[in-house]
Structure formats: structure tokens, C-alpha cells
Design a protein around this motif. Structure first.
Motif, short mmCIF file in Angstrom:
data_model
loop_
_atom_site.label_atom_id
_atom_site.label_comp_id
_atom_site.label_asym_id
_atom_site.label_seq_id
_atom_site.Cartn_x
_atom_site.Cartn_y
_atom_site.Cartn_z
N TRP A 259 0.81 -1.22 0.00
CA TRP A 259 0.00 0.00 0.00
C TRP A 259 0.84 1.27 0.00
O TRP A 259 0.37 2.33 -0.39
N ARG A 260 2.09 1.15 0.41
CA ARG A 260 2.92 2.35 0.46
C ARG A 260 3.24 2.89 -0.93
O ARG A 260 3.43 4.08 -1.10
N LEU A 261 3.32 2.01 -1.93
CA LEU A 261 3.53 2.49 -3.30
C LEU A 261 2.38 3.36 -3.77
O LEU A 261 2.58 4.35 -4.46
N ASP A 262 1.16 3.00 -3.39
CA ASP A 262 0.00 3.83 -3.74
C ASP A 262 0.14 5.22 -3.13
O ASP A 262 -0.15 6.23 -3.77
N PHE A 263 0.60 5.27 -1.87
CA PHE A 263 0.80 6.55 -1.19
C PHE A 263 1.90 7.35 -1.87
O PHE A 263 1.75 8.57 -2.08
N VAL A 264 2.98 6.70 -2.24
CA VAL A 264 4.09 7.38 -2.91
C VAL A 264 3.64 7.95 -4.24
O VAL A 264 3.95 9.10 -4.59
N GLN A 265 2.90 7.17 -5.03
CA GLN A 265 2.46 7.64 -6.35
C GLN A 265 1.54 8.85 -6.24
O GLN A 265 1.54 9.72 -7.10
N LYS A 266 0.78 8.93 -5.14
CA LYS A 266 -0.13 10.06 -4.94
C LYS A 266 0.59 11.27 -4.34
O LYS A 266 0.33 12.41 -4.73
N THR A 267 1.51 11.03 -3.41
CA THR A 267 2.14 12.12 -2.65
C THR A 267 3.43 12.61 -3.28
O THR A 267 3.80 13.77 -3.13
N TYR A 268 4.13 11.71 -3.98
CA TYR A 268 5.43 12.05 -4.59
C TYR A 268 5.37 11.73 -6.09
O TYR A 268 6.02 10.78 -6.56
N PRO A 269 4.61 12.47 -6.87
CA PRO A 269 4.42 12.12 -8.30
C PRO A 269 5.70 12.16 -9.12
O PRO A 269 5.76 11.58 -10.21
N HIS A 270 6.73 12.81 -8.61
CA HIS A 270 8.00 12.92 -9.33
C HIS A 270 8.86 11.67 -9.16
O HIS A 270 9.92 11.55 -9.78
N ILE A 271 8.43 10.73 -8.32
CA ILE A 271 9.20 9.51 -8.07
C ILE A 271 8.64 8.37 -8.93
O ILE A 271 7.43 8.12 -8.94
N GLU A 272 9.50 7.68 -9.66
CA GLU A 272 9.10 6.51 -10.43
C GLU A 272 9.01 5.29 -9.50
O GLU A 272 9.71 5.23 -8.49
N THR A 273 8.18 4.32 -9.86
CA THR A 273 7.99 3.16 -8.98
C THR A 273 8.05 1.85 -9.76
O THR A 273 7.73 1.80 -10.95
N ILE A 274 8.44 0.81 -9.04
CA ILE A 274 8.37 -0.57 -9.54
C ILE A 274 7.65 -1.39 -8.49
O ILE A 274 8.10 -1.46 -7.34
N ASP A 275 6.53 -2.00 -8.87
CA ASP A 275 5.84 -2.94 -7.99
C ASP A 275 6.32 -4.33 -8.36
O ASP A 275 5.95 -4.88 -9.41
N PHE A 276 7.19 -4.92 -7.52
CA PHE A 276 7.82 -6.18 -7.90
C PHE A 276 6.80 -7.33 -7.97
O PHE A 276 7.06 -8.35 -8.63
#
Length: 445
Positions: A259-276
Motif C-alpha cells: 500500500w505504500r507504493l499507492d501513497f508514494v504515487q499520490k504524494t510524490y508524483p515525481h518519483i518513479e515506482t516498480i511494484d515487484f
């Protein structure tokens, strides 16, 4: 009931007279001299693997000339507190009072304390430093030579680290700050005054998370133009991402699956993510990062998760059988993902030994593997306080909940169950000030 106060004692595992001048025990029993039984306080105690409980216990007393007693006005729950809940940190004792991040108001000072006065707002370092040893003189407070007498740690690691609040007898057995009062040994060293223009909800995190995140970034050597990959999307990872960009990183890529990736994508839009957990057949974290970084991989990789959580069955069973204490999976992913002659830093908690470590890739490709260690809070907290004042950083970005101390046992279980989208919390007590602007609304459980 258990007293939160401390006393000088030889540990059951052994005591090194050259190691420490003061020893704090979180569960000393009923002896009156260790606590003021005329004043009862609430505190969160570890009661066995998987169990914490709110207790009533005597207020701590001044025992040493340099002690300070503070009224707690704010504390929090850290991801590393879950290692205590799970019992993966050695030498926890039933009744130990938890909590290593807290701030408050000076209530009493020992005769040797001249820097602070009653009523002053302060934040505590999560590690306890003497201020006088070889490391303390360099403000490397996490490696203090005098505040942790535990000989098991000294033998296991080949050196000792500083005592820590609320983090087992392996780190000295000091009572923590998830309570209404806490005793601060060497209070003139381990407390930082909070200026009037910084509310508790921001100053609190100078106790650990801000210093730990900053240290991960500067110690691993993030510089202008670097591509940085961060394993772990919790508050430490989030602030490490912010600090990487502040230090000039061109990109930050965060790896996690919850669930933390969802928070990051909403709060830190400038950060790219990988959901392994969503990688395709034949894909891995390493292959995905290579694809995103010109087939070379990131310049810097930082591990902000922990060695407790196995991804595969082999490590799961080896840890279950006691054949290792920590999984090497994330460290191996960092090593294979990072470009040749790149840098990898370990900030997540690792307590002992691991198997199947990819030492060949480390050596052959010239990877720099850096154990960031426990961040030396004293080295950074003044400059980070100034960054808060100058609005260069905003600690409240990672705070999702404001809760009551009396609900803290329930909060632990919700945090463990990944409920309510909980990231970082601010724990208020009966001594807390009114909530500052931007603080989450109070949630009662």
C-alpha cells in the motif's frame, strides 16, 4: 508494575566495566528507588512475541547528575518497531517499554545539567551518547563507546554501538519514549532544543527518521545527476527519495509491493515506482531497472526495507529454522541492479547473519557496498532543523495519522496489518500541544 526508570546493573549476558558508566533497564521490577511510585504514568510495553500492551507504571526518577526527565508531548511508531513486535531483535524482556522517537518538555534536571531548564521544549536523539568518547567527539553518536554494556553485541559485531531508547537489552536496555515520561541519560548531550517556530509534529522526526534518511543519502554518496533506486517505500524511503533529489539526483526509482507504493504515487508524483509483485513472466527487479536505466542500472541503490522479510521459500525456511537471521535477497537485488562501480547503501535493519550473498558480483563488478549503520543523529540534527525552518523539507508529508498514546497497542496491530493506509503517525499524550496546521485529524481506536 514495571518501572520505566533506570538503574546501574550488570547484564545477565555480561558487563564490560570499560564500556559504560551508566546502564538503563526497562523492566527492573518493583524496587521503589528506581521510580517515583507517587506518580503513575501510561506506557507501551513489550509483553512477548506478537504482543504489546498499555501499562500503568511509576514515573522515572533522576538517578544520575546528568539525567533529565521529560514529559512526552509526541512520539511515533517506526517500521523498525515491528521487528520488536515480531521478536526478531534479540534480548527483549517482558515489560520492556518501547519507543525510540520522541519529543517533550523538560520536567526535571539532574544537578549536573546546565544546558536545559524546566519547561523547555526538546527532542531526544534515539541513540544515547556520552559526549566524551572517541566517536562522540566527532558527533558519531551512534557509535558511542560508553552507553551500551552488552557484551553479546560486542562479540557478535566485533565492536559496540551506542545505547538506544526502547530497543531491547541488546542495545543497552534503556526505557523508551512511548510513554508519558522518559528519563534521558546524559540529557545535556542527547536533547536538542526546539525553537518556537517549529511545532512538535515536525521536530519529533529529528529523533530518527530525518537523520536516518539524510545519512543514507549522503553516506552512500548521492550526487548531482545520479539515478537513485530505493528499496522500501516507507517513511525512511520516502524521505531518502526527497533528500536524493535535494542532493541533485536526476531520477529516483522506488521498489516495493504494498500500500505504500499507492501513497508514494499520490504524494510524490515525481518519483518513479516498480511494484515487484506485478512484474511480468521472466522479469525481475534487476531486469526492470536495467531496462529503465540504459541497460546499465542506477548509479546508487539504497536499501530502506529490512532483512526480516523473505521473498522466497528458501530464505523463509532458513530464517524459520535459525540458519540465518536476515535474508540477502534485497541486498543481492541491489548489487546485481546497480551499474558497475556503482554504490549500494544498507539502511534497513539487519541484525545478524545471511546466506547466499552474491559476493562474486560485488567483487567482479566493483560495487561499493556501504553499511550506513545507525545514523549518527548528533551529526545532522541541527542542520536538518534549519532545513525545516527554511522550508526545504516538510516532514508532515509522510504523516498520515494522529493517535492517542492510550490507543498505541491497537495502533501497533493496525500498523502490522497494513490497515487504514497508515504511514507515519504522531502519537499525542495528555501533555501534547494543540495540533499544528497540516497535522492529520485525531483518530481514536
Amino acid at each position: 508494575m514495571m518501572s520505566q526508570a533506570a538503574f546501574k546493573v550488570e547484564q545477565a549476558v555480561g558487563h564490560d566495566d570499560n564500556a559504560t558508566t551508566i546502564q538503563d533497564v526497562t523492566n527492573p521490577g518493583n524496587k521503589e528507588e528506581w521510580g517515583d511510585k507517587s506518580v503513575s504514568m501510561k506506557a507501551l510495553a513489550w509483553m512477548g512475541k506478537g504482543k504489546v500492551e498499555m501499562i500503568d507504571t511509576p514515573k522515572p526518577r533522576i538517578l544520575e547528575p546528568r539525567d533529565v526527565i521529560i514529559k512526552i508531548t509526541g512520539s511515533t511508531v517506526c517500521g523498525s518497531d515491528l521487528h520488536l513486535l515480531h521478536g526478531t531483535v534479540v534480548e527483549l524482556q517482558k515489560g520492556d517499554i518501547l519507543g525510540h522517537e520522541f519529543c517533550g518538555i523538560v520536567d526535571e534536571c539532574g544537578s549536573g545539567v546546565t544546558k536545559f531548564a524546566k519547561g523547555q521544549r526538546v527532542v531526544a536523539s534515539f541513540q544515547i551518547a556520552c559526549g566524551d568518547c572517541y566517536y562522540c567527539k566527532q558527533k558519531l553518536s551512534s557509535q558511542c563507546e560508553k552507553t551500551n554494556a552488552n557484551t553479546v553485541e560486542n562479540a557478535m559485531y566485533g565492536g559496540r554501538t551506542a545505547g538506544m531508547f526502547g530497543y531491547s537489552h541488546f542495545t543497552g536496555g534503556f526505557a523508551g519514549g512511548q510513554s508519558e515520561y522518559t528519563r534521558i541519560p546524559y540529557g545535556d548531550v542527547n536533547l536538542l532544543p526546539i525553537p518556537d517556530d517549529v511545532p512538535d509534529e515536525k521536530a519529533l522526526y529529528l529523533s530518527d527518521v530525518l537523520c536516518t534518511s539524510w545519512h543514507a543519502v549522503v553516506d552512500t554518496g548521492v550526487k548531482k545527476g545520479d539515478v537513485v533506486a530505493i528499496w522500501g517505500a516507507g517513511p525512511i524511503g520516502q524521505m531518502a527519495a526527497d533528500f536524493s533529489l535535494l542532493n541533485g539526483a536526476s531520477r529516483v526509482i522506488m521498489i516495493d509491493s504494498n500500500w505504500r507504493l499507492d501513497f508514494v504515487q499520490k504524494t510524490y508524483p515525481h518519483i518513479e515506482t516498480i511494484d515487484f509483485s506485478k512484474l511480468g513472466k521472466g522479469e525481475s527487479v534487476t531486469s526492470k531497472l536495467k531496462e529503465m536505466c540504459n541497460d546499465r542500472g542506477p548509479d546508487v541503490s539504497i536499501e530502506c526495507a529490512a532483512g526480516e522479510y523473505a521473498k522466497g521459500w528458501a530464505h523463509y525456511f532458513e530464517m524459520l529454522l535459525g540458519l540465518e537471521t536476515d535474508t540477502s535477497e534485497l541486498v543481492n537485488e541491489m548489487i546485481t541492479s546497480t551499474r558497475n562501480f556503482g554504490r549500494c547503501g544498507i539502511t534497513g535493519v539487519y541484525v545478524g547473519f545471511t546466506n547466499h550473498f552474491n559476493i562474486g558480483s560485488l567483487m567482479e563488478r566493483g560495487i561499493r557496498l556501504i553499511g550506513n549503520g545507525q545514523a549518527p543523529v548528533h551529526l545532522y540534527w541541527e542542520s536538518l532543523l534549519k532545513m525545516i525552518q527554511d522550508k526545504q523539507i516538510e516532514p508532515l508529508k509522510m504523516v498520515t495519522h494522529r493517535v492517542r498514546l492510550e490507543d498505541l497497542d491497537k495502533v501497533y496491530y493496525k500498523f502490522e496489518a497494513k490497515e487504514d493506509g497508515m504511514q507515519k503517525v504522531f502519537v499525542e499524550t495528555k501533555f501534547s500541544f494543540p495540533a499544528c496546521e497540516g497535522s492529520p485529524e485525531l483518530t481514536k481506536y
